[in-house]
Enzyme design. Sequence first.
Site, PDB file in Angstrom:
ATOM      1  N   ASN A 136     -15.599 -18.513  44.791  1.00 52.48           N
ATOM      2  CA  ASN A 136     -14.882 -19.768  44.506  1.00 52.48           C
ATOM      3  C   ASN A 136     -15.713 -20.770  43.700  1.00 52.48           C
ATOM      4  O   ASN A 136     -15.158 -21.514  42.900  1.00 52.48           O
ATOM      5  CB  ASN A 136     -14.321 -20.388  45.788  1.00 52.48           C
ATOM      6  CG  ASN A 136     -15.367 -20.848  46.739  1.00 52.48           C
ATOM      7  OD1 ASN A 136     -16.376 -20.188  46.914  1.00 52.48           O
ATOM      8  ND2 ASN A 136     -15.159 -21.990  47.360  1.00 52.48           N
ATOM      9  N   GLY A 212     -19.477 -17.629  52.354  1.00 54.16           N
ATOM     10  CA  GLY A 212     -18.244 -16.850  52.253  1.00 54.16           C
ATOM     11  C   GLY A 212     -17.361 -17.122  53.449  1.00 54.16           C
ATOM     12  O   GLY A 212     -17.462 -18.180  54.081  1.00 54.16           O
ATOM     13  N   GLU A 234     -22.815 -20.509  55.311  1.00 53.58           N
ATOM     14  CA  GLU A 234     -21.914 -21.558  54.795  1.00 53.58           C
ATOM     15  C   GLU A 234     -20.534 -20.924  54.754  1.00 53.58           C
ATOM     16  O   GLU A 234     -20.255 -20.091  53.888  1.00 53.58           O
ATOM     17  CB  GLU A 234     -22.343 -21.998  53.390  1.00 53.58           C
ATOM     18  CG  GLU A 234     -23.716 -22.645  53.320  1.00 53.58           C
ATOM     19  CD  GLU A 234     -23.742 -24.069  53.855  1.00 53.58           C
ATOM     20  OE1 GLU A 234     -22.707 -24.548  54.368  1.00 53.58           O
ATOM     21  OE2 GLU A 234     -24.820 -24.696  53.779  1.00 53.58           O
ATOM     22  N   CYS A 266     -14.166 -24.902  49.920  1.00 50.38           N
ATOM     23  CA  CYS A 266     -14.400 -24.908  51.366  1.00 50.38           C
ATOM     24  C   CYS A 266     -14.268 -26.315  51.944  1.00 50.38           C
ATOM     25  O   CYS A 266     -14.016 -26.468  53.131  1.00 50.38           O
ATOM     26  CB  CYS A 266     -15.758 -24.309  51.678  1.00 50.38           C
ATOM     27  SG  CYS A 266     -17.071 -25.075  50.729  1.00 50.38           S
ATOM     28  N   GLU A 435     -28.086 -26.537  53.575  1.00 49.01           N
ATOM     29  CA  GLU A 435     -28.611 -26.348  52.228  1.00 49.01           C
ATOM     30  C   GLU A 435     -28.772 -27.721  51.599  1.00 49.01           C
ATOM     31  O   GLU A 435     -28.275 -28.723  52.105  1.00 49.01           O
ATOM     32  CB  GLU A 435     -27.638 -25.519  51.392  1.00 49.01           C
ATOM     33  CG  GLU A 435     -27.541 -24.086  51.851  1.00 49.01           C
ATOM     34  CD  GLU A 435     -26.725 -23.244  50.890  1.00 49.01           C
ATOM     35  OE1 GLU A 435     -25.503 -23.445  50.829  1.00 49.01           O
ATOM     36  OE2 GLU A 435     -27.313 -22.403  50.198  1.00 49.01           O
TER      37      GLU A 435
HETATM   38  P1  NAD Z   1     -16.085 -13.202  51.493  1.00 45.70           P
HETATM   39  O1  NAD Z   1     -16.617 -13.400  52.855  1.00 45.70           O
HETATM   40  O2  NAD Z   1     -15.011 -12.216  51.298  1.00 45.70           O
HETATM   41  O3  NAD Z   1     -17.248 -12.730  50.489  1.00 45.70           O
HETATM   42  C1  NAD Z   1     -18.385 -13.525  50.254  1.00 45.70           C
HETATM   43  C2  NAD Z   1     -19.495 -12.639  49.738  1.00 45.70           C
HETATM   44  O4  NAD Z   1     -19.875 -11.728  50.756  1.00 45.70           O
HETATM   45  C3  NAD Z   1     -19.120 -11.780  48.519  1.00 45.70           C
HETATM   46  O5  NAD Z   1     -20.238 -11.707  47.659  1.00 45.70           O
HETATM   47  C4  NAD Z   1     -18.861 -10.419  49.149  1.00 45.70           C
HETATM   48  O6  NAD Z   1     -19.074  -9.337  48.267  1.00 45.70           O
HETATM   49  C5  NAD Z   1     -19.890 -10.391  50.251  1.00 45.70           C
HETATM   50  N1  NAD Z   1     -19.597  -9.500  51.366  1.00 45.70           N
HETATM   51  C6  NAD Z   1     -18.372  -9.052  51.768  1.00 45.70           C
HETATM   52  N2  NAD Z   1     -18.515  -8.236  52.852  1.00 45.70           N
HETATM   53  C7  NAD Z   1     -19.837  -8.188  53.128  1.00 45.70           C
HETATM   54  C8  NAD Z   1     -20.610  -7.542  54.140  1.00 45.70           C
HETATM   55  N3  NAD Z   1     -20.044  -6.773  55.057  1.00 45.70           N
HETATM   56  N4  NAD Z   1     -21.943  -7.732  54.140  1.00 45.70           N
HETATM   57  C9  NAD Z   1     -22.539  -8.521  53.207  1.00 45.70           C
HETATM   58  N5  NAD Z   1     -21.865  -9.142  52.231  1.00 45.70           N
HETATM   59  C10 NAD Z   1     -20.522  -8.997  52.188  1.00 45.70           C
HETATM   60  O7  NAD Z   1     -15.686 -14.642  50.980  1.00 45.70           O
HETATM   61  P2  NAD Z   1     -14.934 -15.013  49.635  1.00 45.70           P
HETATM   62  O8  NAD Z   1     -13.498 -14.682  49.830  1.00 45.70           O
HETATM   63  O9  NAD Z   1     -15.685 -14.453  48.457  1.00 45.70           O
HETATM   64  O10 NAD Z   1     -15.147 -16.600  49.581  1.00 45.70           O
HETATM   65  C11 NAD Z   1     -14.268 -17.510  50.112  1.00 45.70           C
HETATM   66  C12 NAD Z   1     -14.802 -18.059  51.417  1.00 45.70           C
HETATM   67  O11 NAD Z   1     -16.066 -18.693  51.207  1.00 45.70           O
HETATM   68  C13 NAD Z   1     -13.919 -19.124  52.022  1.00 45.70           C
HETATM   69  O12 NAD Z   1     -13.778 -18.903  53.393  1.00 45.70           O
HETATM   70  C14 NAD Z   1     -14.707 -20.412  51.772  1.00 45.70           C
HETATM   71  O13 NAD Z   1     -14.410 -21.445  52.659  1.00 45.70           O
HETATM   72  C15 NAD Z   1     -16.090 -19.943  51.903  1.00 45.70           C
HETATM   73  N6  NAD Z   1     -17.010 -20.881  51.257  1.00 45.70           N
HETATM   74  C16 NAD Z   1     -17.820 -21.678  52.034  1.00 45.70           C
HETATM   75  C17 NAD Z   1     -18.676 -22.606  51.439  1.00 45.70           C
HETATM   76  C18 NAD Z   1     -19.584 -23.481  52.248  1.00 45.70           C
HETATM   77  O14 NAD Z   1     -20.518 -24.012  51.668  1.00 45.70           O
HETATM   78  N7  NAD Z   1     -19.357 -23.650  53.543  1.00 45.70           N
HETATM   79  C19 NAD Z   1     -18.690 -22.719  50.056  1.00 45.70           C
HETATM   80  C20 NAD Z   1     -17.842 -21.919  49.312  1.00 45.70           C
HETATM   81  C21 NAD Z   1     -17.027 -20.987  49.929  1.00 45.70           C
END
Ligand code: NAD
Length: 459
Positions: A136, A212, A234, A266, A435
């Site tokens: 995102n 994520g 995060e 997020c 962070e």
């Molecule tokens: P996601 O959890 O699907 O993926 C995030 C990352 O993790 C990707 O690079 C993915 O390839 C990797 N990943 C997936 N499965 C994994 C595993 N089993 N082991 C290690 N890595 C793995 O999230 P997304 O859909 O890419 O992102 C959206 C989410 O991120 C939303 O929930 C959003 O709120 C959150 N987010 C949080 C913040 C924050 O700072 N709190 C900032 C931005 C996004």
Amino acid sequence: MTDPHEHELRVLNPATEEVVATVPAASEEDVAAAVARAARAQRTWAALAPADRARLLRRFADVVDAHTEELAGLEVREAGHTLGNARWEAGNARDLLLYAAGGAERLLGSQIPAPGGWNVTFQEPLGVIGVIAPWNFPMPIAAWGSFPALAAGNAVVLKPAETTPLTALRLAELALEAGLPEHVFQAVPGYGATAGRALVDHPDIAKIVFTGSTRTGREVMERCARLVKPVTLELGGKSPNIVFADADLEAALDPFSFLDNSGQDCCARTRILVHEPVFEAAREFLAGALADVVVGDPADEKTRMGPLISRQQLDRVRSYVPDDAPALRGTAPDGPGFWFPPTVLTGERPDGPAATEEIFGPVAVLLPFTDEQDAVRLANGTPYGLSGSIWTRDVGRALRVSQAVQAGNLSVNSHSSVRYWTPFGGFKQSGLGRELGPDALTAFTRTKNVFISTEGPAQ
Ligand code: NAD
């Protein structure tokens, strides 16, 4: 995007569905090789004088600055970000490099006196840091995890999301152009189930910074626990926007508090909680504001909202918004591309899925509250605790509510969430650790205390 058994990532422009690039997907062996290279490079990097590391990071900032348009263009094409936002993101990466460079020069240990000697306390770099980023905000989040870690003397292996590897790859190239030693900052695009897990499980990765979803974050934390590996998480959010009757309604109800980045933010204020006396006025204002939002080609300077990242995300958002749901709606293009109109749901239960789960699209819920206590109860009524806004001219109330809302980042009479010089992170299931801010570098160090005896040899 291809399926996880293939060896490449197909990057789509979410505004057109055209293939922008094809990138090899890292295997477990590729990740292990990157970690081995990083471990060797880190020893040289950590041995540099802090002022020399800082100088290289400042040069990296200059190179990023000179490539702002190129980096912004990549973010527009791979993530569908509006050009204005994408330029801000490149600037954020540059600014954080400068901030982290200053931190490198001020990362000090301490000295604690003791009878018969001295304690000298060091802040050592951890080694090789694994940074896992979501799609995102590909560029800022890669930067937040990586640059303070580099400044503290660590090497970084960055795994961008499957859908958005291009800015991460380019940043790693620009680091080399700026003169950072080879392999100190590497980007390893790949799938989460292979490259992501391989990074988390690798014994020579000293810490994981994961951004994520909460679901993946739980798994990452469990895997880190097996190796007693520190982890920063995060995760998701479902942030409240609490609007009291005495607020500046137009500012409080700015639709970009939840529409920025097409709601894939997020910190998006997706629960609009409005004091009963101004509830109808709020509904009317939002109906007009949504109709005015220009949704379309993100590369056009006039566009305020672009597409969603993928068909999968579009299907997810649609699942929360049935066609007959009571709602205020803007407009969006039909396609190709992954478009969804700005939407405020008006008939939701406060404890229902749309009001408590992270939708991650341009969708908010509008809910009334009766008094301060009711507002706080509603604000805290989700498993998340990342951000939130409080709008009132009453200072006492602003302070009481800020203390009562369980979230890591709140703003009063503002929707601002992120500044690279203040700490950022979540409460509850929104995450763990912080962070940015003044402690960003310390989070990538370990404390070692050495006692030095001043006793002479026995006479
Ligand atoms: P996601 O959890 O699907 O993926 C995030 C990352 O993790 C990707 O690079 C993915 O390839 C990797 N990943 C997936 N499965 C994994 C595993 N089993 N082991 C290690 N890595 C793995 O999230 P997304 O859909 O890419 O992102 C959206 C989410 O991120 C939303 O929930 C959003 O709120 C959150 N987010 C949080 C913040 C924050 O700072 N709190 C900032 C931005 C996004």
